[in-house]
Motif scaffolding. Sequence first.
Motif, mmCIF file in Angstrom:
data_model
loop_
_atom_site.group_PDB
_atom_site.id
_atom_site.type_symbol
_atom_site.label_atom_id
_atom_site.label_comp_id
_atom_site.label_asym_id
_atom_site.label_seq_id
_atom_site.Cartn_x
_atom_site.Cartn_y
_atom_site.Cartn_z
ATOM 1 N N MET A 243 0.856 -1.178 0.000
ATOM 2 C CA MET A 243 0.000 0.000 0.000
ATOM 3 C C MET A 243 0.896 1.233 0.000
ATOM 4 N N PRO A 244 1.316 1.706 -1.190
ATOM 5 C CA PRO A 244 2.195 2.877 -1.245
ATOM 6 C C PRO A 244 1.415 4.153 -0.952
ATOM 7 N N GLU A 245 2.032 5.061 -0.247
ATOM 8 C CA GLU A 245 1.364 6.317 0.087
ATOM 9 C C GLU A 245 1.055 7.100 -1.186
ATOM 10 N N SER A 246 -0.205 7.506 -1.334
ATOM 11 C CA SER A 246 -0.661 8.369 -2.432
ATOM 12 C C SER A 246 -0.485 7.746 -3.809
ATOM 13 N N MET A 247 -0.400 6.423 -3.884
ATOM 14 C CA MET A 247 -0.286 5.741 -5.170
ATOM 15 C C MET A 247 -1.165 4.490 -5.147
ATOM 16 N N SER A 248 -1.220 3.803 -6.278
ATOM 17 C CA SER A 248 -2.088 2.632 -6.393
ATOM 18 C C SER A 248 -1.528 1.445 -5.628
ATOM 19 N N ASP A 249 -2.431 0.651 -5.053
ATOM 20 C CA ASP A 249 -2.013 -0.573 -4.374
ATOM 21 C C ASP A 249 -1.408 -1.555 -5.378
ATOM 22 N N ILE A 250 -0.419 -2.310 -4.927
ATOM 23 C CA ILE A 250 0.225 -3.350 -5.725
ATOM 24 C C ILE A 250 -0.121 -4.685 -5.073
ATOM 25 N N ILE A 251 -0.875 -5.531 -5.810
ATOM 26 C CA ILE A 251 -1.404 -6.767 -5.231
ATOM 27 C C ILE A 251 -0.969 -7.950 -6.080
ATOM 28 N N PRO A 252 0.129 -8.632 -5.713
ATOM 29 C CA PRO A 252 0.541 -9.821 -6.459
ATOM 30 C C PRO A 252 -0.287 -11.040 -6.040
ATOM 31 N N PHE A 253 -0.808 -11.740 -7.032
ATOM 32 C CA PHE A 253 -1.440 -13.035 -6.809
ATOM 33 C C PHE A 253 -0.488 -14.124 -7.316
ATOM 34 N N ASN A 254 -0.792 -15.355 -7.004
ATOM 35 C CA ASN A 254 0.040 -16.455 -7.476
ATOM 36 C C ASN A 254 -0.105 -16.653 -8.987
ATOM 37 N N HIS A 255 0.835 -17.379 -9.561
ATOM 38 C CA HIS A 255 0.816 -17.731 -10.986
ATOM 39 C C HIS A 255 0.956 -16.507 -11.887
ATOM 40 N N GLY A 256 1.638 -15.475 -11.400
ATOM 41 C CA GLY A 256 1.996 -14.346 -12.250
ATOM 42 C C GLY A 256 0.950 -13.270 -12.419
ATOM 43 N N LYS A 257 -0.159 -13.338 -11.696
ATOM 44 C CA LYS A 257 -1.174 -12.290 -11.806
ATOM 45 C C LYS A 257 -0.816 -11.124 -10.896
ATOM 46 N N LEU A 258 -0.834 -9.921 -11.461
ATOM 47 C CA LEU A 258 -0.533 -8.715 -10.695
ATOM 48 C C LEU A 258 -1.685 -7.736 -10.875
ATOM 49 N N VAL A 259 -2.262 -7.281 -9.764
ATOM 50 C CA VAL A 259 -3.383 -6.348 -9.796
ATOM 51 C C VAL A 259 -2.904 -4.991 -9.295
ATOM 52 N N VAL A 260 -3.301 -3.932 -9.991
ATOM 53 C CA VAL A 260 -2.928 -2.567 -9.621
ATOM 54 C C VAL A 260 -4.193 -1.726 -9.567
ATOM 55 N N GLY A 261 -4.390 -1.021 -8.465
ATOM 56 C CA GLY A 261 -5.563 -0.136 -8.378
ATOM 57 C C GLY A 261 -6.015 0.063 -6.943
ATOM 58 N N ALA A 262 -7.116 0.710 -6.807
ATOM 59 C CA ALA A 262 -8.025 1.110 -7.878
ATOM 60 C C ALA A 262 -8.148 2.635 -7.876
#
Length: 370
Positions: A243-262
């Motif tokens: 959870m970076p300050e003032s930026m988008s959350d970085i959420i790594p899932f298994n098997h190479g999925k990366l979610v950014v937002g929101a």
Amino acid sequence: MVKQVAIISGGIIGATAAFYLSYLKGHESVAVTLFDEDTGQATKAASGIISPWLSKRRNKRWYALAKQGAELYQQLVNDAQLSANAYCRTGTIVTRKDHADLLDLYHEAEIKAAQTPAMGNVELLSSAEVKRRMPILTNPPEGVFVSGGARIDGQHFVAELLANAQQENLAVVNQRVSLDGSGRVLTEQGPRQFDRIIVATGAWMHETLKPLGLSLKVRPQKGQLIDLLVDMPASWDNMPVMMPESMSDIIPFNHGKLVVGATHENDGGFDLTPKEAAKNQLFENAQYFIEQLSKAQITDMRVGTRAYTDDFSPFFGILPTMPSILVGGGLGSSGLTTGPMIGYHLAQSILSSHLVDWNHYTKPIGTYIS
């Protein structure tokens, strides 16, 4: 005699309420029908982080609800036998741009952790230590690690809860319904009378309650996130979320999925069209920490509509004008954290007369509905 219960909307509140109505003591005394037509549903479009303890928000009711919600998860995961695709306790890294602010955050975390077992261990990490825990990062910040933090996929979460409840006493009807002035549910097959109704239609709740002569103070907010497919070895599975300050959350899932937002777009209304500007901003936020990312790795862009109240607080309770109807909503961006606790309380209120004081978690329902 078996009570007939309707739940309108299968988002985070509705799905959790449905599960607990199939699980808590007394569930054999109710038959539950959930109506859901999930267009724009915030939960379906969401992946998120369960880690409310170091939020900058100072709303005491919100924090009590979010704190209890985070603590509820482990029990809920065990009770419903949820998979790691739905929820996984990976730990959270929270950052601050100023080192002095980070030290203050760390001391705050130490104090809270001593009184909050669900937080787990708290550590102050250098950028090198962050890199060790999140090897995908090429520009790691320093941060505070909270081992009790978790990642969640909203769509998997509600699907698994509903599948579990359907084995007991839940029927799911995939259609949009409304209410009439007497509180009947208007379906495609005609009006139906229920003993109790839970309304959890999010940003659409104003329209849901309008036939009852009620006005709800909520506004819609558009949220967008992106999914990327990244080459990650299996040894990187279950990386912490960041959870970076003032930026988008970085959420790594298994098997190479990366979610950014929101995103948080107050002028987006009910528009569900993915926007290129939002995609670019989310990608740039991620690329700041992971330089090797390419836009070609973006596999999906999800869009949902959150509901916000004027004071940014969730609400739930019983309609004073029609006590057979319960409502819960206004979750904003913390819905994945606060929603299950609201669903639990609403289900418990139908199955049991022994209730905790809801005023600890929410203002009176008349604050939001007139």
